[in-house]
Scaffold this motif. Structure first.
Motif: not given
Ligand code: SF4
Length: 365
Positions: A32-36, A67-69
């Protein structure tokens, strides 16, 4: 323009840490954090060319590969990176994985900063690190195997129970590995940490100031012998391999800060994102920038920052003639005493000045 992205998650809190990092978060929160963060990258997109990107934490190497990608895809979609853009990522040896490093490399990361801190297991345990010395050594091997050459390690000194010989053993290891960059930090005890509490209770035994300075001097001499030149109060590099992103901060270059508790600066105004994870996630899920603070620099603040940040660098800071004239009464005794040098309009600390930098700044400002 530079980009800083904050990844505020850690496996557990180190006993000295007061950075914004949340321990023990699950995979769902990280996703969720990566999306934000991707949404924030979109909302803050700008036309200026990006000359450096820095993923710091927290523990960026805790992110799942997808998430990193996705974060790098969002950077690519919304920003234009210079051809020689420096792209750094901070990694904790306890979390580094072969696949993660491959993904980072493929995404364009070209500089890795590894939090080694010390190479004695008893010291690593005593400060609450999650990794062993063997894992730190293995992290360097994994990084090289993945194609990273521009490597930096963080080392700490003035730790409880650390001797000068321990510190030199860590420095020698770094030199034997041929690493081009080292950040060397003294432990600072922050009040709101377990170490802060132990210190208040009289249960933390730390080296005294004289021993701390001796440790620092011995480590610096060894680094210099090994060809790593000090370029900032805590940073040492082979010529040409200084961290460009951090140099940008000390030269007051503008940057966008993204992520929980991240700070940004446009040359006149500084902003800070909220430190509340649920506020951060909620705002971005609505397509809004996260709440936070925004503050224009007060009169005189830019000049103050120029000195505070500029004097951290060995090259010092070039000051306007009017500024030098205004500083002259405070500056002259410090120049005469050999704490500072002035060449043309460039003011810099001397070797004698660096260990007492904070006291000198108080006298100058
Ligand atoms: S790994 Fe770094 S950010 Fe995380 S708790 Fe330790 S010192 Fe803090």
């Amino acid at each position: 323009m530079m980009l800083y992205l904050h990844i505020p998650f850690c496996v557990q809190k180190c006993l000295y840490c007061d950075f914004c990092s949340l321990p023990g978060q699950g995979a769902e929160t990280l996703a969720a954090y990566a999306a934000a963060l991707c949404r924030e990258l979109e909302l803050r997109s700008c036309r200026e060319e990006i000359t450096s990107v820095f993923l710091g934490g927290g523990t960026p190497s805790l992110l799942p590969e997808e998430a990193l990608a996705s974060i790098f895809e969002a950077i690519g979609r919304n920003y234009s990176l210079s051809a020689d853009c420096e792209i750094s990522l901070e990694a904790n040896p306890g979390t580094l994985r072969r696949e993660f490093l491959r993904t980072a490399r493929a995404a364009g990361v070209n500089r890795l900063s590894i939090g080694v801190q010390a190479l004695q297991d008893r010291l690593l345990r005593s400060i609450g690190r999650i990794h062993s010395a063997a894992q730190a050594k293995q992290a360097l091997d994994l990084a090289r195997e993945a194609g990273f050459e521009n490597l930096s390690v963080d080392l700490m000194y003035a730790l409880p129970g650390q001797s000068e010989a321990d510190l030199l053993e860590s420095v020698d290891f770094v030199l034997a590995e041929g690493l081009p960059h080292v950040s060397l930090y003294a432990l600072t005890v922050e009040p709101r940490t377990p170490f802060g509490r132990l210190q208040r209770e009289g249960k933390l035994s730390l080296p005294d100031e004289e021993t701390e300075l001796a440790m620092q001097g011995a480590a610096m001499a060894r680094l210099a012998e090994g060809g790593l030149r000090r370029y900032e109060v805590s940073n040492f590099a082979r010529p040409g391999l200084e961290c460009r992103h951090n140099l940008g901060y000390w030269q007051r270059a503008p940057y966008l800060g993204l992520g929980l508790a991240a700070h940004g600066f446009d040359g006149q105004t500084r902003y800070a994102n909220t430190t509340d994870l649920s506020l951060y996630l909620t705002a971005l899920s609505r397509g809004e920038l996260p709440p936070g603070e925004r503050q224009a620099l007060a009169p005189g603040e830019a000049e103050e920052e120029e000195l505070l940040l500029g004097l951290r660098m060995v090259r010092g800071v070039e000051l306007a003639p009017a500024r030098l004239a205004a500083l002259a009464p405070r500056l002259d005794p410090l120049l005469r005493a050999g704490f500072l040098t002035l060449q043309g309009r460039r003011l810099a600390l001397t070797e004698k000045g660096f260990p007492v930098m904070n006291a000198l700044l108080v006298r100058l400002l």
